[in-house]
Design a protein around this motif. Structure first.
Motif, PDB file in Angstrom:
ATOM      1  N   ASN A   1      86.221  60.353  63.641  1.00  0.00           N
ATOM      2  CA  ASN A   1      86.055  60.257  62.188  1.00  0.00           C
ATOM      3  C   ASN A   1      85.500  61.555  61.601  1.00  0.00           C
TER       4      ASN A   1
ATOM      5  N   HIS B   1      88.304  63.906  61.460  1.00  0.00           N
ATOM      6  CA  HIS B   1      89.272  63.494  60.436  1.00  0.00           C
ATOM      7  C   HIS B   1      88.819  63.942  59.043  1.00  0.00           C
ATOM      8  N   LYS B   2      87.502  63.884  58.784  1.00  0.00           N
ATOM      9  CA  LYS B   2      86.972  64.335  57.482  1.00  0.00           C
ATOM     10  C   LYS B   2      87.347  65.785  57.230  1.00  0.00           C
TER      11      LYS B   2
ATOM     12  N   LYS C   1      84.770  51.469  63.192  1.00  0.00           N
ATOM     13  CA  LYS C   1      86.141  51.482  62.676  1.00  0.00           C
ATOM     14  C   LYS C   1      86.632  52.918  62.494  1.00  0.00           C
TER      15      LYS C   1
ATOM     16  N   ASP D   1      88.718  55.856  60.685  1.00  0.00           N
ATOM     17  CA  ASP D   1      89.079  56.067  59.279  1.00  0.00           C
ATOM     18  C   ASP D   1      90.559  56.381  59.094  1.00  0.00           C
TER      19      ASP D   1
ATOM     20  N   ASN E   1      91.333  49.646  62.731  1.00  0.00           N
ATOM     21  CA  ASN E   1      92.429  50.565  62.426  1.00  0.00           C
ATOM     22  C   ASN E   1      93.208  50.969  63.682  1.00  0.00           C
TER      23      ASN E   1
END
Ligand SMILES: [Zn+2]
Length: 435
Positions: A21, A24-25, A44, A46, A65
């Motif tokens: 995550n 991913h940001k 979870k 993202d 996800n």
């Protein structure tokens, strides 16, 4: 331009999700691809994340996800990802990213110097689809870029498990591939397969190699390129030959063996006669089969037979395990002689058969041959066919073997066909045994 992140997770699922995550940001990935399933995560992701799954469940788990994929996945972006270790011969689309459990044999041979693997199923898959990215699990290794004759370029990346080495790999994926400078290209380890095949193909017009048979590959029962080929019977695909379970097998699964064991080795290319190259690879398969049977079913003897004739539609070779109670001492030689004598005397219009022990078959001649593998070096019997205008008893090998195993009713293969589910089951059991 799309960005992907590929991860090879350990059991620390939640830590891995947090790290993904964070990445991913910064990068806004199209998706995350996992080489293995996450272990009951609480966190979870993202971004939609895909992992190889045995169930064909493409529904998103809303809590995490995570999406399990069995086979091929086409993303909305148009990028196709294939999660597979098995060949799906029927698939005709493109594959952009291929996710494998194990390394392809060619790369394994080249990089790890592992020369024992003769299973080229995955290599053939790569040669056929030329995916832009190929990922596998193992020690971290990058190979490529390497180019195909079509101009397509592929890259191979093997990732370690999290905690054991480099376990993640992010990359840009433009829909139209960017050019790669020649000096950056590495040798394509899969091209050798093609050049061997091409040599065989080119030889078809020359006098020294077998003439093309009249049945076209589209209608040929044994041609892998035939769209109706029965893929549920394929055990493995090598470089020049492939192996299937037999239709209408002489032997049946029983209490001591969970599959029939009767199989067929066939050249990939449409050819009526054996060649030296095909013979060599078939012999490798036989030796591997001999060892597998010896190891798992020591009471059984591998017996191989073939008819090497110009008139063949598509040359092939059959094998089956026979219980050693049927092959005591020189039983096989005696039955062979007896049956040849019947052929020669009772059916006097038939081409005469006279089996001689040879060290190896002569691939350039026409013949009927048997091999009996009581040891790694088989006893080879060959009866040369001098005049193929005479009647040749094409059932002869099966006649001999059905007599030996005392199953005379199994003489004709089309009279003992099995239902499809049984063929599939036989094939799955055979794969477990052989690979
Ligand atoms: Zn064919």
């Amino acid at each position: 331009m799309f960005k992907f992140l590929v991860l090879n997770p350990s059991t620390k699922s939640d830590e891995i999700i947090k790290k993904a995550n964070i990445q991913h940001k910064k990068n806004e990935f199209e998706s995350v691809i996992l080489l293995d399933k996450l272990d009951n995560p609480v966190e979870k992701l993202d971004v939609p994340s895909y992992y190889p799954s045995l169930e064909d469940d493409k529904s998103i788990s809303v809590d995490t996800n995570l999406i399990g994929v069995n086979g091929i996945l086409k993303l909305n972006s148009g990028v196709t990802i294939a999660f597979m270790d098995n060949v799906e011969v029927s698939f005709n689309g493109k594959i952009d990213i291929l996710i494998l459990k194990q390394w392809p044999s060619k790369l394994s041979n080249l990089i790890k110097k592992d020369t024992v693997s003769i299973d080229f199923t995955i290599d053939n898959l790569i040669t056929r689809f030329r995916p832009r990215y190929i990922f596998a699990s193992g020690e971290f290794h990058e190979y490529g870029p390497f180019r195909w004759e079509s101009g397509a370029v592929s890259r191979f990346v093997s990732l370690s498990k999290e905690g054991e080495g480099k376990w993640f790999y992010g990359f840009n994926f433009p829909l139209v591939p960017t050019e790669v400078a020649s000096q950056d290209l590495m040798d394509n380890p899969f091209i050798e397969t093609l050049s061997v095949k091409r040599r065989v193909d080119q030889g078809e017009n020359s006098e020294s190699l077998p003439k093309r048979a009249k049945v076209s590959p589209q209608n040929c029962f044994f041609c892998l390129s035939n769209p109706n080929v029965e893929t549920h019977m394929i055990i493995t695909i090598g470089q020049l030959v492939y192996m299937t379970v037999a239709k209408g097998p002489l032997t049946r699964s029983n209490a001591s063996m969970p599959f029939s064991g009767h199989g067929i080795i066939t050249p990939v290319d449409h050819m009526s006669k054996n060649t030296k190259e095909v013979d060599a690879e078939m012999n490798e398969f036989e030796v591997k089969l001999f060892h597998k049977f010896k190891q798992n079913y020591p009471d059984f003897v591998l017996v191989v037979f073939d008819l090497n004739l110009e008139k063949n539609v598509h040359y092939h070779r059959q094998f089956l395990p026979i219980h050693n109670k049927f092959l005591e001492e020189d039983k096989f030689s005696k039955v062979l002689e007896e049956k040849a004598q019947t052929n020669n005397e009772k059916y006097n219009k038939n081409h005469k058969l006279e089996f001689k022990n040879v060290d190896a078959v002569d691939v350039d001649s026409q013949y009927i041959s048997f091999k009996v593998y009581k040891d790694e070096v088989p006893v080879v019997y060959q009866s040369t066919i001098e005049d193929d205008s005479k009647i040749i008893d094409l059932q002869f090998p099966r006649r001999v073997l059905s007599y030996i195993i005392r199953s005379p009713k199994r003489l004709y293969w089309d009279k003992c066909q099995q239902p499809k589910f049984k063929e599939t089951q036989d094939c799955e059991e055979f794969k477990k045994f052989f690979t």
